[in-house]
Design an enzyme around this catalytic site. Sequence first.
Site, PDB file in Angstrom:
ATOM      1  N   MET A   1       0.913  -1.333   0.011  1.00 31.44           N
ATOM      2  CA  MET A   1      -0.043  -0.222  -0.074  1.00 31.44           C
ATOM      3  C   MET A   1       0.731   1.399  -0.069  1.00 31.44           C
ATOM      4  O   MET A   1       2.060   1.353   0.587  1.00 31.44           O
ATOM      5  CB  MET A   1      -0.909   0.002   1.350  1.00 31.44           C
ATOM      6  N   CYS A   2       0.310   2.321  -0.762  1.00 30.65           N
ATOM      7  CA  CYS A   2       1.158   3.671  -0.532  1.00 30.65           C
ATOM      8  C   CYS A   2      -0.011   4.716  -0.674  1.00 30.65           C
ATOM      9  O   CYS A   2      -1.115   4.325  -1.135  1.00 30.65           O
ATOM     10  CB  CYS A   2       1.936   3.742  -1.965  1.00 30.65           C
ATOM     11  N   GLY A   3       0.549   5.828  -0.440  1.00 30.80           N
ATOM     12  CA  GLY A   3      -0.571   7.008  -0.678  1.00 30.80           C
ATOM     13  C   GLY A   3       0.052   8.035  -1.659  1.00 30.80           C
ATOM     14  O   GLY A   3       1.198   8.151  -1.695  1.00 30.80           O
TER      15      GLY A   3
ATOM     16  N   ARG B   1      -0.987   5.226   4.904  1.00 33.72           N
ATOM     17  CA  ARG B   1      -0.992   4.542   3.779  1.00 33.72           C
ATOM     18  C   ARG B   1       0.737   4.172   3.600  1.00 33.72           C
ATOM     19  O   ARG B   1       0.702   3.184   2.769  1.00 33.72           O
ATOM     20  CB  ARG B   1      -1.581   4.903   2.672  1.00 33.72           C
TER      21      ARG B   1
END
Lengths: 229, 298
Positions: free
Chosen positions: B1-3, B32
């Site tokens: 997950m990343c933002g 995130r």
Amino acid sequence: MTTTLANTELDLAKLDRRQVNRALQEAAKGDFTVTNPGGTHALACGLMHPVSVTIKGHCGYYAAGMNKEASVTIEGNAGTGVAENMMSGVVRVTGDASQSAGATGHGGLLVIEGNTSARCGISMKGIDIVVGGNIGHMCAFMAQAGCLVVCGDAGADLGDSIYEARIYVRGRVASLGADCIEKEMRDEHRAELADLLEQAGMDADPSAFKRYGSARELYNFNIDNLDAY
Amino acid sequence: MCGIVGLYLKSGALEPELGRLTALMLHEMSSRGPDSAGFAVYGTANGVAKVSALSRTGETNWKHLEHELEHVLGSDVKVETLSDHAIFKTRGDGQTARNWLIENAPDVSVLAVGSSIELCKGIGDPDAVAKRLGLEGRTGTHAIAHTRMATESAVTTEGSHPFSTGADTCLVHNGSLSNHNRLRENLKKHGETFQTENDSEVAAAYLAWRTREGDTIDQAIEGALRDFDGFYTFAIGTREGFAVVRDPIACKPAVIAETDDWVAMSSEFRAIARLPGVKNAEIWEPAPGQIYSWSRAA
């Protein structure tokens, strides 16, 4: 368990999410207004009593998840997984909902007045979902029971690997998924659809919809396939 | 997950606020991607080439490199340092400066080159990275930023986003590419240079290659939709604007909001929720495989 007075305002600018959820979960009845949601995740989740909740604004993921008996209205948009695994009650979104709306829901009614995106009603198990606008791709994937009503258009691969859920679409269907076919609209289907549209408050003519469901060639045991086992 | 977040200002009034608003958005995406963070800020070009660079050791002699670059470019070079970052400014050729640094300064990672882009990144809590690298005080026309939860390569400053290999282009990525090794080998044959093993750097290099070959950014992204195998939401910064695209089955989230004053994109709405005038914004979820772009260019 505490009983809370009607019309209680819970302001997320002042309270944190857990305080808000706890207040909603512990109430046996009453009306609540949640303000300043600001896209917060997991709001109004796990409600198990007939409370009425209005959320004034946009919600993040999993809003009103696992709902039982409560009536939750989101005055705005909802993120991924609104009303996921809902058991009963009513959840209404006045704006759009993101993907996986009503996923795995066992019962109750989810109304999305705007559009929703991919995987709406994925693995639904008895929930009824009524969408005022369009739905995205892979909706009602492996849907087992309940109804998905779409007043607009449906994206690609509608009802892929569907079991016994029923799908009603008024607009165009981009494509049907594996083992999903158009089916005859009989009187009982028109009556069921009219009832759902009325419950959802949608002004739409049931005779303008087509019904889709399982061809029952994928999930049923077929004697011709015996050699494969 | 990343933002991921992107903010594009339509009018000049909010330009002094760009850094502060981007920092607000980045903060909301910290959960995130708590490993590392980075941002690219675009200002108005004034004929000066800017090379954003990072010291891998923290002990780089920037003044020495400034002097060496003046010699290589035959032009004045000014270096400004901030923490472990430096920006070289010159009227000489930025691309030559970039290539020379990669060849000759092994303790330096070149983050970006262009006339308007400044790019910073670091490991650790995104708010701390933003504070250390002065995001809040920055002004400009548009910015993209990223919070990382590493999956495809190690947590390193070089592996943090945004990635940039072309002039004034950069990219942030939420997702992972399955065919990045093969793509990297092909891109090397087309003359792209790589500084990490990261899949997102490959995506940035692909866009750089296509635009160098004459594609518009939209055409380059159309090529990416054909050639990338994996799942992704990209926000792509260019000199004039930014673009957003999701993979054809929309594995990774994205939301876009637009008002008369700005366009914002993020992985989640909560990053947009605190922007001024958001109550009147048009808000939608970008459709899979569709390119959304905004640009100051006619």
